[in-house]
Design an enzyme around this catalytic site. Structure first.
Site, mmCIF file in Angstrom:
data_model
loop_
_atom_site.group_PDB
_atom_site.id
_atom_site.type_symbol
_atom_site.label_atom_id
_atom_site.label_comp_id
_atom_site.label_asym_id
_atom_site.label_seq_id
_atom_site.Cartn_x
_atom_site.Cartn_y
_atom_site.Cartn_z
ATOM 1 N N CYS A 76 0.861 -1.174 0.000
ATOM 2 C CA CYS A 76 0.000 0.000 0.000
ATOM 3 C C CYS A 76 0.900 1.228 0.000
ATOM 4 O O CYS A 76 2.073 1.141 0.333
ATOM 5 C CB CYS A 76 -0.854 0.035 1.253
ATOM 6 S SG CYS A 76 -1.779 -1.470 1.492
ATOM 7 N N ARG A 131 2.833 0.749 -6.029
ATOM 8 C CA ARG A 131 2.988 -0.014 -4.783
ATOM 9 C C ARG A 131 1.765 -0.894 -4.466
ATOM 10 O O ARG A 131 1.849 -1.827 -3.692
ATOM 11 C CB ARG A 131 3.216 0.940 -3.604
ATOM 12 C CG ARG A 131 4.512 1.699 -3.673
ATOM 13 C CD ARG A 131 4.597 2.691 -2.553
ATOM 14 N NE ARG A 131 4.505 2.061 -1.261
ATOM 15 C CZ ARG A 131 5.516 1.519 -0.602
ATOM 16 N NH1 ARG A 131 6.719 1.553 -1.121
ATOM 17 N NH2 ARG A 131 5.342 0.962 0.559
ATOM 18 N N TRP A 150 -3.490 -2.336 -1.389
ATOM 19 C CA TRP A 150 -3.255 -3.643 -2.007
ATOM 20 C C TRP A 150 -3.703 -4.627 -0.955
ATOM 21 O O TRP A 150 -3.055 -4.802 0.072
ATOM 22 C CB TRP A 150 -1.770 -3.788 -2.329
ATOM 23 C CG TRP A 150 -1.417 -5.010 -3.090
ATOM 24 C CD1 TRP A 150 -1.464 -5.198 -4.442
ATOM 25 C CD2 TRP A 150 -0.912 -6.247 -2.543
ATOM 26 N NE1 TRP A 150 -1.038 -6.458 -4.769
ATOM 27 C CE2 TRP A 150 -0.692 -7.123 -3.627
ATOM 28 C CE3 TRP A 150 -0.636 -6.692 -1.260
ATOM 29 C CZ2 TRP A 150 -0.204 -8.410 -3.450
ATOM 30 C CZ3 TRP A 150 -0.145 -7.983 -1.086
ATOM 31 C CH2 TRP A 150 0.067 -8.819 -2.183
ATOM 32 N N ASN A 175 0.054 1.243 6.217
ATOM 33 C CA ASN A 175 0.735 0.286 5.346
ATOM 34 C C ASN A 175 1.426 -0.727 6.246
ATOM 35 O O ASN A 175 2.145 -0.337 7.163
ATOM 36 C CB ASN A 175 1.762 1.031 4.481
ATOM 37 C CG ASN A 175 2.657 0.092 3.695
ATOM 38 O OD1 ASN A 175 2.214 -0.959 3.252
ATOM 39 N ND2 ASN A 175 3.911 0.468 3.527
ATOM 40 N N GLY A 176 1.188 -2.020 5.989
ATOM 41 C CA GLY A 176 1.822 -3.045 6.818
ATOM 42 C C GLY A 176 0.780 -4.004 7.352
ATOM 43 O O GLY A 176 -0.326 -4.090 6.806
ATOM 44 N N GLU A 219 13.219 -16.633 -15.505
ATOM 45 C CA GLU A 219 12.868 -15.208 -15.522
ATOM 46 C C GLU A 219 11.878 -14.919 -16.657
ATOM 47 O O GLU A 219 10.935 -14.144 -16.499
ATOM 48 C CB GLU A 219 14.146 -14.364 -15.649
ATOM 49 C CG GLU A 219 13.942 -12.870 -15.851
ATOM 50 C CD GLU A 219 13.131 -12.189 -14.734
ATOM 51 O OE1 GLU A 219 12.906 -12.794 -13.673
ATOM 52 O OE2 GLU A 219 12.701 -11.040 -14.964
ATOM 53 N N LYS A 264 8.162 -13.285 -16.331
ATOM 54 C CA LYS A 264 7.663 -12.106 -17.070
ATOM 55 C C LYS A 264 6.352 -12.431 -17.763
ATOM 56 O O LYS A 264 5.408 -11.642 -17.772
ATOM 57 C CB LYS A 264 8.671 -11.645 -18.138
ATOM 58 C CG LYS A 264 9.898 -10.900 -17.682
ATOM 59 C CD LYS A 264 9.645 -9.635 -16.910
ATOM 60 C CE LYS A 264 9.467 -9.894 -15.506
ATOM 61 N NZ LYS A 264 10.200 -9.801 -14.401
ATOM 62 N N GLU A 321 3.548 -12.690 -15.122
ATOM 63 C CA GLU A 321 3.195 -11.400 -14.527
ATOM 64 C C GLU A 321 2.415 -10.526 -15.516
ATOM 65 O O GLU A 321 1.435 -9.894 -15.143
ATOM 66 C CB GLU A 321 4.466 -10.637 -14.119
ATOM 67 C CG GLU A 321 5.166 -11.194 -12.899
ATOM 68 C CD GLU A 321 6.466 -10.444 -12.582
ATOM 69 O OE1 GLU A 321 6.674 -10.096 -11.425
ATOM 70 O OE2 GLU A 321 7.272 -10.215 -13.505
ATOM 71 N N HIS A 361 12.037 -35.855 -18.461
ATOM 72 C CA HIS A 361 11.653 -36.368 -17.139
ATOM 73 C C HIS A 361 10.286 -35.842 -16.701
ATOM 74 O O HIS A 361 10.050 -35.652 -15.518
ATOM 75 C CB HIS A 361 12.715 -35.995 -16.103
ATOM 76 C CG HIS A 361 14.059 -36.585 -16.400
ATOM 77 N ND1 HIS A 361 14.279 -37.939 -16.456
ATOM 78 C CD2 HIS A 361 15.249 -36.005 -16.705
ATOM 79 C CE1 HIS A 361 15.539 -38.175 -16.757
ATOM 80 N NE2 HIS A 361 16.154 -37.017 -16.919
ATOM 81 N N LYS A 371 4.723 -3.812 -6.735
ATOM 82 C CA LYS A 371 6.149 -3.648 -7.005
ATOM 83 C C LYS A 371 6.990 -3.931 -5.773
ATOM 84 O O LYS A 371 8.035 -4.551 -5.851
ATOM 85 C CB LYS A 371 6.368 -2.212 -7.473
ATOM 86 C CG LYS A 371 7.788 -1.880 -7.828
ATOM 87 C CD LYS A 371 8.028 -2.183 -9.270
ATOM 88 C CE LYS A 371 9.437 -2.002 -9.711
ATOM 89 N NZ LYS A 371 9.815 -3.055 -10.684
#
Ligand code: G6P
Length: 586
Positions: free
Chosen positions: A2, A27, A74, A100-101, A463, A467, A470, A486, A581
């Site tokens: 947040c 954020r 968030w 926030n938290g 990676e 991407k 996301e 396998h 983020k």
């Protein structure tokens, strides 16, 4: 996660708060709200959506008053609803807070307050702060004492701003970021300097365990024991003001496009720290390297680089896994922590655990004002400028460039990474938009993508998968080439696309064999390689570079592919759903 913001001054608070929140939307962004104080009344407006959507609906920026606070949420505790959006008011309506938290003991506090007759409108943990403050303020009629009494009851981690009916702003910080902006005749409180950088570049970074009071007598900072503390005003780097999209449609595209420059600038201002890091690693018995998400993938590349070129073993650790195996850290070792934001709670926890075993913490960070920097003995700055797009792009290649420099130092210059050549190669890849756009159009309908790479190309496959997940919400998975037989081969059929990372390095022939096995099962193949092959349904050409440098350049076409595929799917590439983020919760 947040973001919180506060304003105290002579200007209209609401438009300043809305603008600040817009710049911190990266954020967290499922709901938004602000509160202002006008005519001894606290006015609150909030709703579900992005800053501009909620502002268009409820005209947040039209609230009157010269003092206020705001929040983008968030969700962690409670669904995404108007009621759960911040600010939260106390029962009397005389105090509003943004937080926030996470307040870990909120259920206990809520039950206690309910017993005393307090009611709650939301499912959030944050609302207890508002009512606890009110209870403590009603008991003492003193703002400072009520803040101290409230803080003494909160477990967890938090940054909050509270506004009292008389217009006093109070803010406290405990393991979540909080910065005071000092203007000519006004003050700002914010999770990030981006919240106020347009108005002032004078900032005070609140220490953990401090709180601030702002009233007509000015700004005062205290520790949690209530002792007045002195503060230093820091000049914030003007580079933060660069956080504009400019002519680009999205931050993500801008940041992908900056990579020819950022790989050249990586670690530029902290060369001494790179030299010292090399020295520390040379003399260490055990070296661990940790990160989350993209930064962990960079840590995996480091493992291959160090063992292949420097013959040094370093052990990668997923930051969020370390709390479940804290004994794995040997006494007096070295932990290299990689984090763009320097605020990922999982990384900070890994650092704390390593420090308990007397490990020395060296970090590779982009935000040099972050908590991780404060926790580290030595810091290498990524120097890639603000990264706003939630999915990390340029910070990844900057991390790699720094790791190449470290590996080169450790093998006494055996690598000599030619970053000029890598930079030109990235520019060349970036000029290939039209082909990548065409492939993105095809991928739009696909439900599974696999990315295959061998050796040092495997972390890039991971990676690449991250991407694609996301940005496009398509299921994507990185596979080490040899593992195909396998298990994953069972999934190959004509509905599947496989991206093959196949640079002309020592893995080339084996990877081409894997591509043949996949093709025989009818899957479509996108080859990323400097060598053409008929086996690829689509060939994305990358320039030839020194063998060691392929990982640095081969991620770039996939960043572009993921970006264009997100556009095809009408997904917002800068703000993917459910992600943030800076993940400051564990
Ligand atoms: C979040 C972001 C990822 C990022 C990760 C680590 O999960 O969505 O893109 O890689 O955090 O972030 P850090 O700032 O620690 O590198």
């Amino acid at each position: 996660m947040c973001s919180i913001i506060g304003y105290y001054g002579n200007s209209n608070a609401a438009p300043i708060l809305v603008k600040g929140l817009r710049r911190m939307e990266y954020r967290g962004y499922d709901s938004v709200g602000i509160a202002t104080k006008s005519n001894n009344q606290i006015l609150v407006k909030k709703g579900v959506g992005k800053v501009d959507e909620v502002n268009n609906m409820f005209h947040l920026d039209k609230l009157p008053g010269n003092v206020g606070l705001g929040h983008t949420r968030w969700a962690t505790h409670g669904k995404v609803t108007d009621a759960n959006a911040h600010p939260h008011s106390s029962n009397s309506g005389k105090i509003a807070i943004v937080h926030n938290g996470i307040i870990e003991n909120f259920s206990e506090l809520k039950a206690e307050l309910q017993k005393e007759g307090y009611t709650f409108q939301s499912e959030t943990d944050s609302e207890v702060i508002a009512n606890l403050l009110q209870k403590n303020f009603d008991d003492t009629s003193d703002i400072k004492s009520s803040i101290r009494a409230t803080i003494s009851r909160l477990n967890g981690h938090y940054a909050f701003v509270a506004m009292f009916e008389n217009g006093t702003l109070a803010a406290a910080r405990y393991h979540e970021p909080l910065i005071v902006g000092v203007g000519e005749d006004d003050y700002f409180l914010s999770s990030d300097v981006l919240g106020f950088i347009e108005r002032t570049d004078d900032a005070i970074y609140l220490d953990n365990g401090n709180f601030a009071l702002i009233d007509p007598s000015g700004l005062k900072l205290y520790n949690f024991e209530g002792e007045l503390i002195k503060y230093n005003i820091t000049k914030v780097s003007k580079e933060f003001a660069d956080a504009y999209k400019g002519d680009y449609a999205h931050y993500t595209l801008k940041e992908i496009s900056e990579q020819p420059d950022t790989v050249l600038k990586a670690g530029e201002n902290t060369q001494d720290a790179i030299t010292q890091t090399i020295d520390f690693i040379k003399h260490a018995k055990t070296v661990y390297i940790t990160g989350s998400g993209t930064s962990y993938n960079a840590a995996l590349v480091a493992k291959y680089l160090m063992s292949k070129y420097a013959k040094i073993k370093i052990e990668p650790i997923i930051s969020s896994e370390l709390p479940h195996d804290p004994e794995s850290i040997e006494q007096n070792s070295i932990l290299i922590a990689i984090s763009q934001s320097g605020e990922s709670a999982d990384v900070l926890e890994a650092v704390r655990i390593a420090k308990n075993s007397n490990a020395k913490v060296l970090s590779i960070v982009n935000l040099l004002t972050s908590s991780l920097v404060q926790e580290s003995s030595l810091v290498i700055g990524m120097n890639c400028g603000p990264e706003i797009g939630v999915a990390a792009t340029k910070s990844f290649t900057s991390q790699l460039a720094i790791l190449y420099k470290i590996a080169d130092g450790l093998c006494n210059g055996c690598l000599k990474p030619d970053f000029d050549k890598a930079s030109k190669a990235i520019s060349k890849i970036l000029s290939n938009h039209s082909k990548i756009k065409k492939i993105a159009r095809e991928l739009k309908e696909v439900s599974d993508i696999y990315i295959l790479g061998r050796g040092i190309n495997y972390p890039i496959a991971s990676e690449a998968a991250l991407k694609l997940k996301e940005l496009t919400y398509i299921h994507a998975e990185g596979i080490p080439g040899g593992e195909l037989k396998h298990g994953p081969l069972a999934l190959m059929d004509s509905n599947v696309y496989v991206v093959i990372l196949n640079p002309d390095d020592s893995t080339y022939n084996d990877t081409l064999t894997s591509a043949n096995e996949i093709k025989a099962r009818g899957a479509k193949i996108i080859g990323i390689s400097d060598k053409k092959s008929d086996i690829y349904d689509h060939w994305i050409e990358i320039p030839k570079v020194d063998e060691s440098l392929y990982p640095l350049i081969e991620i770039v076409p996939i960043q572009l592919l993921a970006y264009y595929c997100a556009l095809e799917k009408d997904a917002d590439p800068d703000y993917p759903r459910n992600l943030a983020k800076s993940v400051t919760v564990r």
